[in-house]
Design a protein around this motif. Structure first.
Motif, PDB file in Angstrom:
ATOM      1  N   LEU A   1      43.416  27.401  49.557  1.00 17.45           N
ATOM      2  CA  LEU A   1      42.681  28.605  49.199  1.00 17.45           C
ATOM      3  C   LEU A   1      42.642  29.543  50.398  1.00 17.45           C
ATOM      4  O   LEU A   1      42.368  29.103  51.519  1.00 17.45           O
ATOM      5  CB  LEU A   1      41.253  28.260  48.788  1.00 17.45           C
ATOM      6  CG  LEU A   1      41.093  27.341  47.586  1.00 17.45           C
ATOM      7  CD1 LEU A   1      39.634  26.946  47.412  1.00 17.45           C
ATOM      8  CD2 LEU A   1      41.621  28.002  46.339  1.00 17.45           C
ATOM      9  N   VAL A   2      42.896  30.815  50.158  1.00 18.06           N
ATOM     10  CA  VAL A   2      42.792  31.829  51.202  1.00 18.06           C
ATOM     11  C   VAL A   2      41.906  32.936  50.645  1.00 18.06           C
ATOM     12  O   VAL A   2      42.202  33.508  49.595  1.00 18.06           O
ATOM     13  CB  VAL A   2      44.163  32.428  51.583  1.00 18.06           C
ATOM     14  CG1 VAL A   2      44.002  33.472  52.678  1.00 18.06           C
ATOM     15  CG2 VAL A   2      45.140  31.343  51.991  1.00 18.06           C
ATOM     16  N   THR A   3      40.789  33.211  51.327  1.00 14.79           N
ATOM     17  CA  THR A   3      39.944  34.328  50.914  1.00 14.79           C
ATOM     18  C   THR A   3      40.276  35.522  51.798  1.00 14.79           C
ATOM     19  O   THR A   3      40.704  35.361  52.947  1.00 14.79           O
ATOM     20  CB  THR A   3      38.449  33.977  51.001  1.00 14.79           C
ATOM     21  OG1 THR A   3      38.068  33.808  52.367  1.00 14.79           O
ATOM     22  CG2 THR A   3      38.136  32.711  50.214  1.00 14.79           C
ATOM     23  N   PHE A   4      40.082  36.711  51.258  1.00 24.21           N
ATOM     24  CA  PHE A   4      40.464  37.911  52.002  1.00 24.21           C
ATOM     25  C   PHE A   4      39.684  39.116  51.496  1.00 24.21           C
ATOM     26  O   PHE A   4      39.057  39.069  50.434  1.00 24.21           O
ATOM     27  CB  PHE A   4      41.972  38.164  51.871  1.00 24.21           C
ATOM     28  CG  PHE A   4      42.401  38.561  50.484  1.00 24.21           C
ATOM     29  CD1 PHE A   4      42.547  39.892  50.138  1.00 24.21           C
ATOM     30  CD2 PHE A   4      42.641  37.596  49.516  1.00 24.21           C
ATOM     31  CE1 PHE A   4      42.930  40.257  48.849  1.00 24.21           C
ATOM     32  CE2 PHE A   4      43.026  37.948  48.228  1.00 24.21           C
ATOM     33  CZ  PHE A   4      43.172  39.280  47.895  1.00 24.21           C
ATOM     34  N   GLY A   5      39.748  40.208  52.265  1.00 22.68           N
ATOM     35  CA  GLY A   5      39.153  41.474  51.871  1.00 22.68           C
ATOM     36  C   GLY A   5      40.230  42.504  51.613  1.00 22.68           C
ATOM     37  O   GLY A   5      41.091  42.738  52.466  1.00 22.68           O
ATOM     38  N   TYR A   6      40.189  43.116  50.441  1.00 22.07           N
ATOM     39  CA  TYR A   6      41.156  44.156  50.103  1.00 22.07           C
ATOM     40  C   TYR A   6      41.077  45.336  51.071  1.00 22.07           C
ATOM     41  O   TYR A   6      42.066  46.039  51.282  1.00 22.07           O
ATOM     42  CB  TYR A   6      40.932  44.658  48.669  1.00 22.07           C
ATOM     43  CG  TYR A   6      41.479  43.734  47.610  1.00 22.07           C
ATOM     44  CD1 TYR A   6      42.813  43.789  47.233  1.00 22.07           C
ATOM     45  CD2 TYR A   6      40.656  42.806  46.981  1.00 22.07           C
ATOM     46  CE1 TYR A   6      43.315  42.951  46.252  1.00 22.07           C
ATOM     47  CE2 TYR A   6      41.152  41.964  45.998  1.00 22.07           C
ATOM     48  CZ  TYR A   6      42.486  42.041  45.631  1.00 22.07           C
ATOM     49  OH  TYR A   6      42.982  41.208  44.659  1.00 22.07           O
ATOM     50  N   ASP A   7      39.912  45.581  51.672  1.00 16.06           N
ATOM     51  CA  ASP A   7      39.764  46.695  52.601  1.00 16.06           C
ATOM     52  C   ASP A   7      40.517  46.493  53.912  1.00 16.06           C
ATOM     53  O   ASP A   7      40.710  47.453  54.659  1.00 16.06           O
ATOM     54  CB  ASP A   7      38.285  46.928  52.937  1.00 16.06           C
ATOM     55  CG  ASP A   7      37.552  47.687  51.854  1.00 16.06           C
ATOM     56  OD1 ASP A   7      38.175  48.041  50.828  1.00 16.06           O
ATOM     57  OD2 ASP A   7      36.345  47.927  52.026  1.00 16.06           O
ATOM     58  N   HIS A   8      40.933  45.278  54.220  1.00 14.50           N
ATOM     59  CA  HIS A   8      41.521  44.991  55.524  1.00 14.50           C
ATOM     60  C   HIS A   8      43.039  44.896  55.524  1.00 14.50           C
ATOM     61  O   HIS A   8      43.682  45.277  56.499  1.00 14.50           O
ATOM     62  CB  HIS A   8      40.930  43.698  56.085  1.00 14.50           C
ATOM     63  CG  HIS A   8      39.447  43.738  56.171  1.00 14.50           C
ATOM     64  ND1 HIS A   8      38.770  44.631  56.976  1.00 14.50           N
ATOM     65  CD2 HIS A   8      38.500  43.028  55.521  1.00 14.50           C
ATOM     66  CE1 HIS A   8      37.466  44.449  56.833  1.00 14.50           C
ATOM     67  NE2 HIS A   8      37.279  43.484  55.949  1.00 14.50           N
ATOM     68  N   ALA A   9      43.608  44.358  54.476  1.00 16.08           N
ATOM     69  CA  ALA A   9      45.063  44.171  54.401  1.00 16.08           C
ATOM     70  C   ALA A   9      45.413  43.767  52.979  1.00 16.08           C
ATOM     71  O   ALA A   9      44.538  43.350  52.210  1.00 16.08           O
ATOM     72  CB  ALA A   9      45.510  43.094  55.385  1.00 16.08           C
ATOM     73  N   PRO A  10      46.693  43.857  52.628  1.00 11.59           N
ATOM     74  CA  PRO A  10      47.090  43.404  51.291  1.00 11.59           C
ATOM     75  C   PRO A  10      46.799  41.917  51.105  1.00 11.59           C
ATOM     76  O   PRO A  10      46.654  41.179  52.083  1.00 11.59           O
ATOM     77  CB  PRO A  10      48.607  43.661  51.265  1.00 11.59           C
ATOM     78  CG  PRO A  10      48.861  44.651  52.346  1.00 11.59           C
ATOM     79  CD  PRO A  10      47.809  44.411  53.387  1.00 11.59           C
ATOM     80  N   PRO A  11      46.767  41.479  49.862  1.00 15.96           N
ATOM     81  CA  PRO A  11      46.556  40.051  49.603  1.00 15.96           C
ATOM     82  C   PRO A  11      47.647  39.215  50.262  1.00 15.96           C
ATOM     83  O   PRO A  11      48.787  39.665  50.389  1.00 15.96           O
ATOM     84  CB  PRO A  11      46.654  39.936  48.078  1.00 15.96           C
ATOM     85  CG  PRO A  11      46.396  41.302  47.563  1.00 15.96           C
ATOM     86  CD  PRO A  11      46.885  42.247  48.617  1.00 15.96           C
ATOM     87  N   PRO A  12      47.301  38.006  50.690  1.00 18.09           N
ATOM     88  CA  PRO A  12      48.330  37.122  51.239  1.00 18.09           C
ATOM     89  C   PRO A  12      49.267  36.646  50.126  1.00 18.09           C
ATOM     90  O   PRO A  12      48.940  36.717  48.944  1.00 18.09           O
ATOM     91  CB  PRO A  12      47.524  35.960  51.811  1.00 18.09           C
ATOM     92  CG  PRO A  12      46.232  35.988  51.091  1.00 18.09           C
ATOM     93  CD  PRO A  12      45.974  37.411  50.706  1.00 18.09           C
ATOM     94  N   VAL A  13      50.415  36.167  50.521  1.00 20.75           N
ATOM     95  CA  VAL A  13      51.361  35.595  49.564  1.00 20.75           C
ATOM     96  C   VAL A  13      50.733  34.337  48.976  1.00 20.75           C
ATOM     97  O   VAL A  13      50.219  33.488  49.706  1.00 20.75           O
ATOM     98  CB  VAL A  13      52.702  35.266  50.247  1.00 20.75           C
ATOM     99  CG1 VAL A  13      53.640  34.548  49.293  1.00 20.75           C
ATOM    100  CG2 VAL A  13      53.337  36.537  50.783  1.00 20.75           C
ATOM    101  N   ALA A  14      50.739  34.249  47.651  1.00 20.10           N
ATOM    102  CA  ALA A  14      50.097  33.119  46.983  1.00 20.10           C
ATOM    103  C   ALA A  14      50.696  32.935  45.596  1.00 20.10           C
ATOM    104  O   ALA A  14      51.289  33.861  45.040  1.00 20.10           O
ATOM    105  CB  ALA A  14      48.594  33.363  46.868  1.00 20.10           C
ATOM    106  N   ASN A  15      50.512  31.726  45.052  1.00 20.68           N
ATOM    107  CA  ASN A  15      50.920  31.472  43.670  1.00 20.68           C
ATOM    108  C   ASN A  15      50.017  32.211  42.689  1.00 20.68           C
ATOM    109  O   ASN A  15      50.466  32.666  41.645  1.00 20.68           O
ATOM    110  CB  ASN A  15      50.868  29.978  43.352  1.00 20.68           C
ATOM    111  CG  ASN A  15      51.744  29.171  44.264  1.00 20.68           C
ATOM    112  OD1 ASN A  15      51.266  28.595  45.230  1.00 20.68           O
ATOM    113  ND2 ASN A  15      53.039  29.134  43.986  1.00 20.68           N
ATOM    114  N   LEU A  16      48.726  32.288  43.026  1.00 20.93           N
ATOM    115  CA  LEU A  16      47.736  32.964  42.198  1.00 20.93           C
ATOM    116  C   LEU A  16      46.895  33.868  43.094  1.00 20.93           C
ATOM    117  O   LEU A  16      46.477  33.445  44.171  1.00 20.93           O
ATOM    118  CB  LEU A  16      46.799  31.955  41.529  1.00 20.93           C
ATOM    119  CG  LEU A  16      47.413  30.923  40.605  1.00 20.93           C
ATOM    120  CD1 LEU A  16      46.409  29.815  40.317  1.00 20.93           C
ATOM    121  CD2 LEU A  16      47.839  31.589  39.308  1.00 20.93           C
TER     122      LEU A  16
END
Length: 137
Positions: free
Chosen positions: A10-25
Motif C-alpha cells: 500500500l502506498v498513500t499519497f497526496g494529489y497536491d504533491h505529485a501524481p499518483p505512484p505506479v500501482a495496480n490499483l
C-alpha cells in the motif's frame, strides 16, 4: 492456489504533491470527510487510531471499505496465480496526511489479520503544511 501467498503493498499519497505512484490499483478518497477540519485532530495524522476510528464512523466510509476488501480478495487470488506475488495499491487524498493514511492503516490492519503480508508506505505524510517532522504520533 499455485504460488506463494501474494504480498499487498500500500502506498498513500497526496494529489497536491505529485501524481499518483505506479500501482495496480489507484483509489481516490478525496470524497471522504476530512478530519483536518476538526480542531481536536489538528496535530494528528491518519496513523492515529482516533482519526481512523472517526473516519470509519462517517456515513458511507466503512461500507465502502468493506466493499473494497471484497473486491481486493479475488484480485489478490488472481495475482497469486497469474501475475506474480505482489499487488500494489495506491490510495490518495488531497494532502496525503489524513484520509489516505487512515484508510491505508485500516486496510493494513484488516488484511494482516487474514495472514496476508502487507506493507504500507505513506509517501507524503511529512508534507503537511506547518509540520516539519517526518514521523507521525
Amino acid at each position: 492456489m499455485n504460488g506463494p501467498p501474494p504480498i499487498l503493498h500500500l502506498v498513500t499519497f497526496g494529489y497536491d504533491h505529485a501524481p499518483p505512484p505506479v500501482a495496480n490499483l489507484v483509489l481516490d478518497v478525496r470524497w471522504m470527510p476530512d478530519p483536518i477540519s476538526l480542531p481536536e485532530y489538528a496535530d494528528l495524522s491518519g496513523r492515529d487510531t482516533v482519526v481512523q476510528e472517526w473516519l470509519c464512523t462517517q456515513p458511507r466510509v466503512e461500507p465502502w471499505l468493506m466493499t473494497l476488501l471484497d473486491l481486493l480478495e479475488p484480485y489478490l487470488r488472481e495475482a497469486e496465480q497469474y501475475s506474480g506475488r505482489a499487488v500494489t495499491m495506491a490510495i490518495g487524498c488531497k494532502g496525503g496526511h489524513n484520509r489516505s493514511v487512515a484508510i491505508g492503516e485500516r486496510i493494513t490492519t484488516l488484511m494482516s489479520r487474514t495472514g496476508l503480508t502487507v506493507s504500507v508506505h505513506h509517501r507524503d505524510i511529512h508534507r503537511r503544511s506547518g509540520r516539519t517532522d517526518t514521523t507521525a504520533k
